[in-house]
Design a protein around this motif. Structure first.
Motif: not given
Lengths: 399, 302
Positions: A133-143
């Protein structure tokens, strides 16, 4: 031989280095000429689908992929997703996370940096999305997690959503069902070393006493190693409850049910979604498990027309009923498509903002509204085992 | 009072499983001087092979299992597991017999992991739990409010019979005399013309066969079998063996029953206490009677 392998190693390292460093190339927006029907064709939007396609979770992965593929086929026949007057072709990219945290992190990175996806469906496990999750969060991608029921999942950040209800709601749904079914007194046996079990018990107790019921006996055991529940069950038998709540793991429930029946406990059992495993009835014995009800995300017998349409389409395509994994993956993908439609601008940020305010979307498992904490507000299905050990739909419980 | 007797029965039932398993630990330790941490997994092999044997027998006759079939199944499972025990000793422990004890101990941990994960990796076994067939008829007896099932009685009876037979073999037969001789002094026994290899193989055979029977009994009362079931039980039985005095056969039986009964009574007070009681007992014994209840202190020769 050694030299050859060394050379290979160097080549491999360089190759990895180059791939890792190559800048992600976002597909340039291709706004083509309006077509005959006045529609414009937008750029292709990619959506990642992460699920365990191999390894111990492969069965779940198969259902997840099939659930999303159903949507993919539908979009293909329509030529893409219509947003305003622009039709966007949608491409789904299926990635295998092997039900492992590390692999999930890797495929998230690949989807976000190389494939430039607009959003990600899955994975289905709390621990995997907590890691990635943190990867998606920092890249600004909805998961959007599918079966990720742990409360902490959406607390990773404001780009992390889920398609399923959370654990506390299950306890409440079980209590609501038990009360509505006419049970006035309840006993609980739960695993005090398991956050799932404990969370369900606490929320069950809260909701059941609020409704006017009485918890007459609460018994705990310490961990999944325990196989002897005779002591706890003897005390429950003495309290003579109408219903026994067993929010435990599917490996523990059959033994508890068997031992309870052998002790002469005749009360009905109610459990959480962990009971939604075909092994449970087999291990417990059909005559023991009969009449046991549990909370589930979805039932193929749900009479709702949207649900029946989905079940029929799934059956036509794959020759079997969809399970919760398939439904939740389908719904997660639907949530993303709906958010793309509602987005102010069709990009990652726009999708996030639209998803945060998603409201009254009618999906197979019920109407879904995304709450302020990015947890969906949606109903649950209550299923009950019949005398052949097959779960049957009883009723929907709405929040 | 009724509750007391009811709990006592649960305690005896759990204790007999621990006792049968502890016997294997204690025999191997007494004779070879090593702790076989893979012993709990022999229990799993016994239970798992019974599941497959019962399936095979049920396929041929389709009706419920007859008494002769059940006895045959139990015997085949016990002998089969015993042979696996001999095999494990021959492959993994025999080459290390003259190495430091730590080497054999670590090997035992490795063997345990292998015995758990090899069946797990086999497609027809796998990691998921499977139901255990009903071998003994289920009749519930009610004696003044205390419920006893026929399974519990048969189990308890059979385990006591097995323990008596073992005690008789070790103490009253020439074979037992040889075993005791090896346990006292391996080199002197060798000089007296005792075939040490045969005795050690036999020890592993008996230990594994008893573990197999305890697996069958355990799975009969808790009818669910998976490949990891042996590890936790192995730990508990090891505690029982140490509690009674490791190396002593009567000690293993006593330790098993004490542990089973205290665990059940502690659970009735508090479930966390029930989980801890084995370890509390172990610590107390090691503090105040390090050789165990029936163990004698032996002087380590340097």
């Amino acid at each position: 031989m050694k030299k050859v392998s060394q050379v290979l190693l160097v080549v491999l390292v360089i190759a990895v280095f180059i791939t890792a460093c190559s800048p992600s190339v976002p597909a340039a927006p291709v706004e083509s000429e309006p077509q005959a029907n006045g529609e414009k064709v937008g750029e292709t939007l990619r959506i990642g689908v992460v699920s365990p396609m191999s390894g111990p979770g492969a069965t779940a992965g198969k259902y997840i992929v099939n659930g999303v593929k159903l949507l993919e086929e539908k979009l293909k026949t329509e030529g893409g997703l219509l947003v305003g007057d622009t039709r966007y072709p949608i491409e789904f990219l299926y990635e295998d996370n092997e039900a492992k945290e590390e692999t999930t992190t890797n495929v998230y990175q690949k989807l976000i940096n190389q494939d430039n996806v607009i959003a990600i469906v899955g994975p289905d496990m709390s621990k995997a999305i907590l890691a990635a999750g943190p990867i998606a969060q920092s890249a600004g991608v909805v998961a959007v997690g599918t079966f990720t029921t742990n409360e902490a999942v959406t607390q990773v950040g404001d780009y992390i959503f889920r398609a399923c209800f959370i654990d506390p709601f299950q306890g409440k749904a079980a209590a609501t069902y038990a009360w509505d079914a006419g049970f006035k007194t309840a006993a609980v046996i739960y695993n005090n070393a398991d956050a799932y079990s404990k969370g369900l018990y606490e929320n069950f107790e809260l909701a059941f006493t609020e409704l006017g019921g009485e918890i007459v006996e609460v018994q705990a055991y310490s961990g999944s190693d325990i196989k002897d529940y005779n002591v706890q069950l003897t005390k429950i038998k003495a309290a003579n409850p109408d219903v026994v709540f067993i929010p435990n793991m599917f490996t523990e429930i059959p033994l508890q049910v068997r031992q309870a029946r052998e002790l002469g406990i005749t009360a009905k059992f109610v459990g959480g979604d962990s009971m939604d495993a075909p092994e449970v009835a087999q291990l417990a014995g059909f005559e023991n498990i009969e009449g046991t009800a549990y909370v589930s995300a979805f039932s193929p017998d749900n009479p709702d027309p949207v649900a029946q349409e989905f079940v029929k389409a799934f059956n036509d395509a794959y020759g079997m009923n969809p399970n919760s994994n398939a439904v939740l993956a389908y719904e997660a993908a639907m949530m993303i498509l709906e958010s793309i439609k509602n987005a102010a601008t069709v990009d990652r940020k726009g999708v996030r903002d639209a998803m945060a305010s998603l409201k009254d979307l009618h999906l197979p498992s019920g109407t879904i509204t995304v709450g302020p904490d990015r947890n969906p507000i949606k109903g649950a299905a209550i299923l009950m085992y019949n005398s052949e050990g097959v779960p049957e739909f009883v009723v929907n419980v709405n929040p | 009072m009724t509750t007391f007797f009811q709990l006592l029965i649960y305690g005896l039932q759990l204790g007999s499983v621990y006792a049968l398993l502890a016997l294997g630990y204690t025999m191997v330790y007494g004779i070879v001087g090593m702790i076989n941490f893979a012993h709990g997994d022999f229990l799993m092999i016994g239970a798992l092979s019974t599941v497959f044997l019962a399936m095979a027998f049920m396929n041929t006759s389709s009706a419920a299992l007859s008494a002769i079939q059940v006895i045959t199944i139990i015997l085949i499972a016990m002998i089969g597991t015993g042979l696996i025990g001999v095999l494990v000793e021959a492959i993994a422990y025999k080459p290390l017999r003259d190495r430091p004890r730590m080497t054999a101990l670590i090997t035992a941990v490795g063997v345990s992991m292998f015995l758990q994960n090899f069946p797990r990796a086999l497609p027809f076994i796998g990691p998921n739990p499977r139901p255990f067939p009903r071998l003994f008829p289920l009749v519930q007896l009610n004696l003044g409010g205390v419920t006893i099932t026929s399974t519990q009685l048969i189990m308890l009876g059979l385990s006591i019979i097995l323990m008596v037979i073992l005690y008789f073999i070790v103490n009253k037969t020439p074979l037992g005399a040889q075993m005791r001789a090896v346990s006292m002094d391996k080199d002197a026994a060798l000089l007296m013309g005792i075939n040490i290899n045969v005795i050690i193989s036999l020890t592993f055979f008996i230990g594994a066969a008893l573990a197999s029977s305890s697996g069958i009994f355990y799975a009969s009362i808790y009818p669910q079998v998976d490949v990891y079931m042996g590890s936790w039980l192995g730990t508990k039985s090891f505690i029982a063996a140490v509690l009674g005095g490791i190396g002593d056969i009567r000690g293993a039986m006593l330790g098993g029953f004490i542990l089973g009964i205290s665990e059940i009574f502690a659970t009735s007070i508090n479930s966390n206490l029930g989980y801890m009681i084995g370890f509390i007992v172990l610590i107390l014994i090691l503090l105040f009677k390090p050789a165990g209840l029936l163990g004698k202190f032996s002087i380590e020769k340097v």
